[in-house]
Design an enzyme around this catalytic site. Structure first.
Site, short mmCIF file in Angstrom:
data_model
loop_
_atom_site.label_atom_id
_atom_site.label_comp_id
_atom_site.label_asym_id
_atom_site.label_seq_id
_atom_site.Cartn_x
_atom_site.Cartn_y
_atom_site.Cartn_z
N ARG A 25 0.82 -1.23 0.00
CA ARG A 25 0.00 0.00 0.00
C ARG A 25 0.84 1.27 0.00
O ARG A 25 0.43 2.30 0.55
CB ARG A 25 -0.95 0.05 1.22
N ARG A 29 -3.23 6.48 0.50
CA ARG A 29 -3.64 7.74 1.12
C ARG A 29 -2.62 8.31 2.10
O ARG A 29 -2.77 9.45 2.52
CB ARG A 29 -5.00 7.55 1.80
N ARG A 38 -5.88 11.24 -6.80
CA ARG A 38 -7.16 10.53 -6.68
C ARG A 38 -8.34 11.49 -6.89
O ARG A 38 -9.36 11.12 -7.45
CB ARG A 38 -7.26 9.88 -5.31
N ASP A 75 -6.36 -2.97 -8.09
CA ASP A 75 -6.97 -3.64 -6.95
C ASP A 75 -7.16 -5.11 -7.28
O ASP A 75 -7.28 -5.46 -8.45
CB ASP A 75 -8.32 -3.00 -6.58
N TYR A 151 -14.74 -12.65 -1.37
CA TYR A 151 -15.48 -11.44 -1.74
C TYR A 151 -16.65 -11.75 -2.67
O TYR A 151 -17.71 -11.13 -2.60
CB TYR A 151 -14.55 -10.43 -2.43
O1 CP3 Z 1 0.60 0.17 -3.15
C1 CP3 Z 1 0.04 -0.93 -3.29
O2 CP3 Z 1 0.14 -1.85 -2.44
C2 CP3 Z 1 -0.68 -1.21 -4.61
C3 CP3 Z 1 -2.06 -1.00 -4.67
C4 CP3 Z 1 -3.08 -1.93 -4.04
C5 CP3 Z 1 -4.38 -1.48 -3.73
N1 CP3 Z 1 -5.13 -2.54 -3.34
C6 CP3 Z 1 -4.87 -0.10 -3.86
C7 CP3 Z 1 -5.99 0.35 -3.02
C8 CP3 Z 1 -3.04 -3.29 -3.76
C9 CP3 Z 1 -1.86 -4.25 -3.87
C10 CP3 Z 1 -4.35 -3.67 -3.31
C11 CP3 Z 1 -4.73 -5.06 -2.98
C12 CP3 Z 1 -5.96 -5.30 -2.22
N2 CP3 Z 1 -7.20 -4.75 -2.40
C13 CP3 Z 1 -6.08 -6.28 -1.20
C14 CP3 Z 1 -4.98 -7.20 -0.76
C15 CP3 Z 1 -4.04 -6.53 0.16
C16 CP3 Z 1 -4.59 -6.25 1.54
O3 CP3 Z 1 -4.70 -5.08 1.88
O4 CP3 Z 1 -4.88 -7.23 2.25
C17 CP3 Z 1 -7.40 -6.26 -0.73
C18 CP3 Z 1 -8.00 -7.11 0.37
C19 CP3 Z 1 -8.10 -5.28 -1.51
C20 CP3 Z 1 -9.54 -4.94 -1.43
C21 CP3 Z 1 -9.71 -3.54 -1.01
N3 CP3 Z 1 -9.37 -2.45 -1.79
C22 CP3 Z 1 -10.23 -3.04 0.22
C23 CP3 Z 1 -10.70 -3.91 1.37
C24 CP3 Z 1 -10.20 -1.65 0.13
C25 CP3 Z 1 -10.78 -0.64 1.13
C26 CP3 Z 1 -9.86 -0.42 2.27
C27 CP3 Z 1 -9.41 1.03 2.36
O5 CP3 Z 1 -8.24 1.23 2.70
O6 CP3 Z 1 -10.22 1.93 2.11
C28 CP3 Z 1 -9.62 -1.29 -1.11
C29 CP3 Z 1 -9.38 0.07 -1.63
C30 CP3 Z 1 -8.00 0.43 -2.01
N4 CP3 Z 1 -7.18 -0.31 -2.83
C31 CP3 Z 1 -7.30 1.64 -1.67
C32 CP3 Z 1 -6.06 1.58 -2.31
C33 CP3 Z 1 -4.97 2.62 -2.30
C34 CP3 Z 1 -7.88 2.75 -0.84
C35 CP3 Z 1 -8.92 3.47 -1.64
C36 CP3 Z 1 -8.81 4.97 -1.61
O7 CP3 Z 1 -7.96 5.55 -2.29
O8 CP3 Z 1 -9.65 5.56 -0.94
#
Ligand code: CP3
Length: 340
Positions: A25, A29, A38, A75, A151
């Site tokens: 991540r 943010r 974003r 994602d 999911y």
């Molecule tokens: O920098 C990185 O790691 C690359 C980008 C990345 C994202 N999602 C961007 C993202 C990666 C590798 C993921 C994988 C992902 N997505 C996983 C596996 C990793 C983990 O965290 O366990 C999972 C379970 C998801 C599903 C997912 N996507 C959730 C549950 C959420 C909401 C949680 C939150 O933080 O709001 C997301 C959204 C998401 N994916 C964000 C980002 C940067 C946040 C969204 C935003 O910008 O508001």
């Protein structure tokens, strides 16, 4: 030729002169620059589907934090979507699917995704590869089949994933059919990512934590193993199974190159169990709420415990959005400046 290939060398078990570091991540943010980019997109999904914006935020942490790899901004849920289950990302709540998988007819309706169904992701990768200009490797990724299955059945995040587990207990054959379809989709998608420029891959099994050990092997690891067999001849691949460190010896039997660790296992134990695989991890992201002195001492303790070779420094899970960017940068700097 990559100017900095430390992460790839470490993944392959080759010698490195210092410990490479990147952060799960890292494109997120925690960076004000990410939030600014974003804001140019209508919503999260439009953001993910915009190759120029995805490229911009993928490179930000390389410029700002100085990490040794970029991970493509996307994602894991793009695969369920490409298979026919669209999702929304609800602000402050997370993912939400309008339709979920309930029975055989629902599974039969799903298609096996092809790389061409995710053209925007391929474009984002090739654009990023070009703009990175070989500074650091580009990591591609996908969700592990079990985590995506969870999911697709549940329709959102869950504390227990009891609907998804109910499916495993009551309709195991159907569950295997769906897991197989997801696995084939992931293989197509990841091969496409490599063709588009990914130098390395990671599988995220974020919901490994809800399965028992025997169910983990049956419903998750055998599919992860198939994906590793299909991709590891092409590029190094990391398996990150969150909270499933009982499975390390079995993950080490797959053809993956490296094993991602969460913070609930100590480095020495992981080393003992992981054979000759490279290890990646495993600082608790909450360490980065501590003061600078504590961050430095804990990071250095972790580096010594893992050792110089066959190790990629990372956190045990993704960065939290409310962490201080300066402390994140401090962690990266400590690792890069550590003298062996
Ligand atoms: O920098 C990185 O790691 C690359 C980008 C990345 C994202 N999602 C961007 C993202 C990666 C590798 C993921 C994988 C992902 N997505 C996983 C596996 C990793 C983990 O965290 O366990 C999972 C379970 C998801 C599903 C997912 N996507 C959730 C549950 C959420 C909401 C949680 C939150 O933080 O709001 C997301 C959204 C998401 N994916 C964000 C980002 C940067 C946040 C969204 C935003 O910008 O508001």
């Amino acid at each position: 030729m990559l100017k900095n290939d430390l992460v790839l060398r470490a993944a392959k078990g080759l010698d490195v002169e210092r410990t490479p570091v990147w952060l799960m991540r890292q494109a997120g943010r925690v960076l004000p620059e990410y939030r600014a980019t974003r804001a140019k997109a209508k919503n999260f999904i439009d953001f993910v589907k915009n190759p120029e914006l995805a490229c911009e935020v993928t490179i930000q942490p390389v410029d700002i934090l100085g990490v040794d790899a970029a991970i493509i901004f996307s994602d894991i849920l793009v695969i369920p979507e490409a298979m026919g289950l669209p999702y929304q990302m609800i602000e402050a709540k997370g993912p939400w699917f309008e339709h979920t998988v309930k029975n055989k007819a629902d599974i039969d309706k799903l298609k096996i995704a092809e790389a061409g169904d995710l053209d925007y992701a391929m474009k984002a990768l090739s654009l990023t590869k070009k703009h990175l200009d070989n500074r650091v490797p580009l990591i591609g990724f996908a969700g592990a089949p079990w985590t995506l299955f969870a999911y697709m059945i549940e329709g959102s995040g869950s504390k227990t994933f009891s609907k998804a587990k109910q499916f495993l207990y009551t309709q195991p054959e159907l569950a295997h059919q769906l897991l197989e379809k997801i696995t084939q989709s992931n293989i197509n998608y990841l091969k496409g990512q490599v063709a588009a420029g990914a130098d390395m891959l990671q599988l995220f099994d974020s919901w490994a934590c809800v399965l028992s050990e025997s169910m983990y092997y049956e419903f998750s690891l055998q599919y992860i193993s198939k994906i590793c067999d299909a991709l590891s001849p092409l590029v190094p691949i990391t398996v990150f199974a969150k909270d499933a460190h009982y499975a390390i010896p079995k993950i080490a039997e797959t053809s993956c190159n490296s094993i991602g660790l969460d913070w609930t296992i100590d480095p020495a134990t992981a080393r003992q169990q992981a054979g000759n695989k490279t290890l990646q991890g495993n600082a608790d992201p909450c360490l980065l709420y501590a003061d600078a002195e504590k961050i430095i001492s804990e990071a250095e303790k972790m580096l010594r415990a893992f050792g110089k070779q066959r190790y990629i420094c990372n956190l045990g899970h993704g960065l939290y959005p409310d962490l201080d960017k300066q402390k994140v940068k401090l962690f990266v700097d400590v690792v890069k400046e550590y003298k062996w």
